[in-house]
Design a protein around this motif. Structure first.
Motif, PDB file in Angstrom:
ATOM      1  N   ILE A  96       0.827  -1.386  -0.054  1.00 48.08           N
ATOM      2  CA  ILE A  96       0.006   0.004   0.058  1.00 48.08           C
ATOM      3  C   ILE A  96       0.841   1.161   0.121  1.00 48.08           C
ATOM      4  CG2 ILE A  96      -2.055   1.346   1.397  1.00 48.08           C
ATOM      5  CD1 ILE A  96      -2.600  -1.450   2.339  1.00 48.08           C
ATOM      6  N   ILE A  97       1.900   1.216   1.006  1.00 49.03           N
ATOM      7  CA  ILE A  97       2.925   2.336   1.028  1.00 49.03           C
ATOM      8  C   ILE A  97       3.527   2.712  -0.420  1.00 49.03           C
ATOM      9  CG2 ILE A  97       4.869   3.394   2.035  1.00 49.03           C
ATOM     10  CD1 ILE A  97       4.007   2.105   4.597  1.00 49.03           C
ATOM     11  N   SER A  98       3.876   1.579  -1.069  1.00 47.94           N
ATOM     12  CA  SER A  98       4.793   1.552  -2.356  1.00 47.94           C
ATOM     13  C   SER A  98       3.685   2.507  -3.380  1.00 47.94           C
ATOM     14  CB  SER A  98       4.933   0.271  -2.997  1.00 47.94           C
ATOM     15  OG  SER A  98       5.571   0.524  -4.150  1.00 47.94           O
ATOM     16  N   GLU A  99       2.411   2.014  -3.569  1.00 47.21           N
ATOM     17  CA  GLU A  99       1.643   2.824  -4.567  1.00 47.21           C
ATOM     18  C   GLU A  99       1.139   4.223  -4.031  1.00 47.21           C
ATOM     19  OE1 GLU A  99       0.768   2.242  -8.272  1.00 47.21           O
ATOM     20  OE2 GLU A  99       1.759   0.974  -6.868  1.00 47.21           O
ATOM     21  N   LEU A 100       1.047   4.376  -2.678  1.00 47.09           N
ATOM     22  CA  LEU A 100       0.701   5.859  -1.959  1.00 47.09           C
ATOM     23  C   LEU A 100       1.839   6.622  -2.477  1.00 47.09           C
ATOM     24  CD1 LEU A 100      -1.208   4.914   1.358  1.00 47.09           C
ATOM     25  CD2 LEU A 100      -2.095   5.690  -0.931  1.00 47.09           C
TER      26      LEU A 100
ATOM     27  N   THR B 230      10.899  19.081  -7.882  1.00 43.23           N
ATOM     28  CA  THR B 230      11.844  18.244  -8.536  1.00 43.23           C
ATOM     29  C   THR B 230      13.055  17.719  -7.534  1.00 43.23           C
ATOM     30  OG1 THR B 230      12.935  20.245  -9.392  1.00 43.23           O
ATOM     31  CG2 THR B 230      11.086  19.181 -10.710  1.00 43.23           C
ATOM     32  N   ASP B 231      14.054  16.901  -8.415  1.00 39.43           N
ATOM     33  CA  ASP B 231      15.352  16.689  -7.660  1.00 39.43           C
ATOM     34  C   ASP B 231      14.929  15.962  -6.376  1.00 39.43           C
ATOM     35  OD1 ASP B 231      16.259  17.716  -9.994  1.00 39.43           O
ATOM     36  OD2 ASP B 231      16.471  19.682  -9.160  1.00 39.43           O
ATOM     37  N   ALA B 232      15.770  16.625  -5.397  1.00 40.51           N
ATOM     38  CA  ALA B 232      15.720  15.547  -4.067  1.00 40.51           C
ATOM     39  C   ALA B 232      14.193  15.701  -3.130  1.00 40.51           C
ATOM     40  CB  ALA B 232      16.819  15.954  -3.180  1.00 40.51           C
ATOM     41  N   ASP B 233      13.528  17.227  -3.619  1.00 44.80           N
ATOM     42  CA  ASP B 233      12.300  17.449  -2.774  1.00 44.80           C
ATOM     43  C   ASP B 233      11.345  16.421  -3.285  1.00 44.80           C
ATOM     44  OD1 ASP B 233      13.400  19.142  -1.254  1.00 44.80           O
ATOM     45  OD2 ASP B 233      13.033  21.090  -3.008  1.00 44.80           O
ATOM     46  N   LEU B 234      11.615  15.750  -4.424  1.00 45.86           N
ATOM     47  CA  LEU B 234      10.596  14.797  -5.111  1.00 45.86           C
ATOM     48  C   LEU B 234      10.333  13.682  -4.171  1.00 45.86           C
ATOM     49  CD1 LEU B 234       8.478  14.846  -7.494  1.00 45.86           C
ATOM     50  CD2 LEU B 234      10.243  13.660  -8.722  1.00 45.86           C
ATOM     51  N   VAL B 235      11.312  13.248  -3.450  1.00 48.70           N
ATOM     52  CA  VAL B 235      11.218  12.005  -2.574  1.00 48.70           C
ATOM     53  C   VAL B 235      11.841  12.343  -1.210  1.00 48.70           C
ATOM     54  CG1 VAL B 235      11.862  10.501  -4.297  1.00 48.70           C
ATOM     55  CG2 VAL B 235      13.545  11.613  -3.191  1.00 48.70           C
ATOM     56  N   ASN B 236      11.618  13.727  -0.761  1.00 48.95           N
ATOM     57  CA  ASN B 236      11.798  14.120   0.473  1.00 48.95           C
ATOM     58  C   ASN B 236      10.612  13.837   1.320  1.00 48.95           C
ATOM     59  OD1 ASN B 236      13.062  15.138   2.676  1.00 48.95           O
ATOM     60  ND2 ASN B 236      13.031  17.387   2.120  1.00 48.95           N
ATOM     61  N   PHE B 237      10.152  12.441   1.482  1.00 48.68           N
ATOM     62  CA  PHE B 237       9.301  12.059   2.353  1.00 48.68           C
ATOM     63  C   PHE B 237       9.098  10.754   2.762  1.00 48.68           C
ATOM     64  CE2 PHE B 237       7.472  11.752  -1.498  1.00 48.68           C
ATOM     65  CZ  PHE B 237       6.707  10.663  -1.699  1.00 48.68           C
ATOM     66  N   GLU B 238       8.662  10.307   3.840  1.00 43.65           N
ATOM     67  CA  GLU B 238       8.330   9.037   4.258  1.00 43.65           C
ATOM     68  C   GLU B 238       6.871   8.636   4.715  1.00 43.65           C
ATOM     69  OE1 GLU B 238      11.058   7.593   6.846  1.00 43.65           O
ATOM     70  OE2 GLU B 238      12.878   7.963   5.652  1.00 43.65           O
ATOM     71  N   LEU B 239       6.532   7.601   4.292  1.00 41.88           N
ATOM     72  CA  LEU B 239       4.941   7.312   4.518  1.00 41.88           C
ATOM     73  C   LEU B 239       4.804   5.976   5.452  1.00 41.88           C
ATOM     74  CD1 LEU B 239       3.032   7.746   1.195  1.00 41.88           C
ATOM     75  CD2 LEU B 239       3.552   9.493   2.975  1.00 41.88           C
ATOM     76  N   ASP B 240       4.111   6.239   6.368  1.00 45.08           N
ATOM     77  CA  ASP B 240       4.062   4.786   7.367  1.00 45.08           C
ATOM     78  C   ASP B 240       2.490   4.780   7.909  1.00 45.08           C
ATOM     79  OD1 ASP B 240       6.727   4.206   7.596  1.00 45.08           O
ATOM     80  OD2 ASP B 240       7.204   5.775   8.913  1.00 45.08           O
ATOM     81  N   LEU B 241       2.325   3.439   7.759  1.00 47.07           N
ATOM     82  CA  LEU B 241       0.940   3.028   8.208  1.00 47.07           C
ATOM     83  C   LEU B 241       1.072   2.471   9.768  1.00 47.07           C
ATOM     84  CD1 LEU B 241      -0.665   1.138   5.333  1.00 47.07           C
ATOM     85  CD2 LEU B 241      -1.245   3.428   6.202  1.00 47.07           C
ATOM     86  N   ALA B 242       0.093   2.451  10.426  1.00 46.41           N
ATOM     87  CA  ALA B 242       0.158   2.086  11.800  1.00 46.41           C
ATOM     88  C   ALA B 242       0.577   0.542  11.967  1.00 46.41           C
ATOM     89  CB  ALA B 242      -1.228   2.332  12.734  1.00 46.41           C
ATOM     90  N   SER B 243       1.245   0.400  13.024  1.00 50.03           N
ATOM     91  CA  SER B 243       1.593  -1.116  13.319  1.00 50.03           C
ATOM     92  C   SER B 243       0.382  -1.750  13.759  1.00 50.03           C
ATOM     93  CB  SER B 243       2.538  -1.304  14.599  1.00 50.03           C
ATOM     94  OG  SER B 243       2.757  -2.603  14.826  1.00 50.03           O
TER      95      SER B 243
END
Length: 623
Positions: A391-395, A409-422
């Protein structure tokens, strides 16, 4: 000429499905939005290929795509029937419930980013535009049921993603490898069963299908089996065979119970001295009299013997002859069907294939205690984590499209991480317990002087050299913050604002900690302003005055040691004093701090002036 429009740039961005960005130096961050890194690209002769080759469409002129679609529709038909089973339906609900739980702060998706603007934009996308709090649950349920879920993204060049439309897996075709120059190029085709799609209102024209680019479709798929590529494998696919066997066994049990379980009666009728040739006619008259009721139709006047439904045709009528026999009716009990071991065996296999603990589905007779349930809960949590990673991969793909549409663009395009609750508190407790045991072991080793700290860092926590240096610096920063908090609590003084320390034995304060910015690196030599360990005692401090430590300069006060002419301006007290020893002179110099050179210089100037004044008096004859 390259296409510079938004859709053209997005097409080039997702042409490889793996987004690579430099995040600083030689570090790269990879966003594998289409799970290319986990797929096995080979034409295997597997059971799914055999399933395609055994279709009735083979040899009829239809393309392989239509064969695959027909095979998928056959699987979907079974999935729909399986969804009506209460056990499987409950398992699908549990998959969705556990995968979309809210975290400890009430959020379904946790967004982490160093850029606050990116964090706010993604929060607006997921919670306001996509409304994941309500929509993510049915999306995940469809994904685990069919193995695939398709989400169409409405993209605007100014605002990014403005709407999402779920598409039925019955109607969407994924096409890969159509471009020989780019084997990763992916497109999606919409083949509506009714001829037109309700959401888009489009029809295929001139034999062409409704096409979508890769960035327009978010394809959630359980790509854990190469036999089903380019589509996903349903979570209940391994249950399909067991479910059919269990269904047949349950139907057989019900039929046997209905046909064999009812009790029957045995009629023993005394025929007396009736000749054997007339026994059958006599018995038939008795049966008709007992089993049928005379019925007269008032409209026609016909006489009919109507079947009496209160009696059963399975009753036995037996003629008996004898002196003391007489007519007798006995009850013949039905057959009890107690053999359910086969059904229990198949049901256990069904539950095992679903990978859901029995206690979650209401079958808790085999759970011996909380420890057993906790172990099952942890194993199930690992299954849910695998679904959450998909799910996280597609989100992540959806977030990249949204950020790129808004100009990032550039580094800002991937400057985030998504997590779902354990999904499991037991799982979290195990991690905390393991970390606590490591900390206790490390503390005992260091306090008992069994092993050095570096060995503990290397072998217990597996820290690298860079990580150890970073951790030590962070510990120092924690101590500085602890000192700041204690100053605020005990003295009411904030060293970061005032630049001073109050109430300490020597008023110690490190430069660059509280006077400068918080994230400033510590200096190589920590200055201790006002103490006897002043590194600037032998040389002048070239730093700006606002960056120097110590107390602020004060005005001269009468009869105080605030300056060279403070306590004894006329020199009465030092007139007949013996000269100081060198050790006393050095100690006195250290007590003066970093002002020692200026004070000594002023004192020497006073001595020179006094000497010149005495010479002047001697020359003029003054006593």
């Amino acid at each position: 000429m390259a296409d510079t429009t938004l859709f053209g740039r997005l097409q080039r961005l997702f042409s490889t499905n793996v987004i690579v960005r430099n995040v600083g130096g030689k570090k790269l961050k990879i966003a594998d939005t289409d799970q290319v890194q986990k797929k096995v690209k080979s034409h295997l002769v597997d059971r799914y290929t055999k399933l395609h080759n055994n279709l009735d469409l083979v040899g009829t002129g239809y393309s392989t795509v239509h064969q695959i679609m027909a095979a998928r529709l056959a699987l979907f038909k079974d999935y729909e029937s399986m969804d009506s089973d209460p056990i499987i339906s409950s398992a699908l609900d549990i998959y969705s419930d556990e995968s979309t739980m809210k975290g400890e702060y009430g959020q379904v998706i946790t967004i982490k980013s160093e850029n606050e603007n990116i964090k706010e934009i993604l929060h607006n996308l997921f919670y306001d535009i996509m409304n994941v709090e309500f929509n993510l649950w049915p999306w995940v349920r469809n994904m685990v049921k069919y193995g695939d879920f398709f989400l169409h993204l409405d993209i605007n060049e100014k605002y990014g993603i403005t709407n999402v439309v779920p598409l039925s897996p019955y109607e969407v075709v994924r096409a890969e490898g159509e471009d020989p120059e780019n084997p990763y190029y992916t497109k999606f085709y919409l083949e509506s069963i009714e001829g037109a799609n309700q959401q888009f209102g489009q029809r295929a024209k001139n034999g062409k299908k409704i096409e979508f680019e890769n960035f327009q479709i978010a394809h959630f798929r359980l790509a854990n089996d190469s036999n089903f590529l380019p589509y996903g494998k349903s979570m209940i696919e391994s249950t399909r065979k067991i479910w059919k066997q269990l269904t047949l066994m349950e139907d057989a049990m019900l039929i046997h119970r209905i046909m064999r379980a009812p009790s029957k009666r045995v009629f023993k009728i005394d025929i007396g001295n009736i000749p054997p040739a007339e026994v059958d006619n006599y018995m038939q008259r008795i049966i008709n009299k007992m089993k049928k009721t005379p019925f007269i139709d008032e409209s026609t006047g016909e006489y009919n013997l109507k079947y009496n439904i209160q009696n059963l045709t399975e009753d036995f009528f037996m003629p008996v002859r004898g002196g003391d026999s007489g007519t007798e009716i006995n009850e013949l009990g039905g057959i009890d069907y107690d053999s359910t071991e086969d059904i229990e065996y198949l049901k256990n296999k069904l539950l095992a294939s679903l990978r859901v603990p029995k206690a979650f589905l209401g079958f808790d007779e085999n759970v011996g205690g909380k420890a057993t349930l906790a172990a099952e809960d942890v194993r199930f949590a690992r299954t849910i984590e695998r679904i959450q990673r998909i799910i996280i991969s597609e989100l992540t793909k959806i977030a990249v499209v949204h950020l790129y549409s808004q100009g990032y663009t550039d580094a800002d395009l991937v400057n985030f991480e998504l997590d779902l609750a354990s999904p499991s508190t037991m799982y979290e407790q195990e991690k905390i317990e393991l970390l606590g045991q490591k900390v206790t072991l490390a503390r005992d080793m260091i306090s008992d002087k069994i092993l050095p700290t570096n060995w503990v860092y290397d072998n217990v926590f597996n820290f690298s050299s860079d990580e150890k240096i970073e951790i030590e610096n962070q510990i120092i920063e924690d101590q500085k913050q602890k000192f700041r908090h204690s100053q605020i609590e005990m003295e009411g003084n904030d060293p970061q604002q005032s630049g001073e320390s109050v109430g300490t034995p020597s008023d110690m304060q490190s430069p660059g900690l509280f006077g400068g910015q918080q994230d400033q690196q510590p200096q190589e030599d920590d200055s201790v302003a006002g103490s006897i360990f002043d590194p600037f005692s032998d040389e002048e401090d070239d730093r700006p005055e606002d960056e120097q430590g110590g107390r602020p300069q004060e005005m001269n006060k009468p009869f105080k040691d605030s300056g060279a002419r403070g306590r004894d301006p006329l020199g009465k007290q030092t007139k007949n004093r013996r000269p100081l020893a060198l050790a006393h002179y050095d100690a006195l110099k250290k007590t003066m701090g970093k002002k020692s050179k200026s004070i000594i210089q002023e004192t020497n100037q006073v001595d020179e002036l006094e000497k010149e004044y005495n010479e002047y008096k001697e020359e003029n004859g003054d006593n």
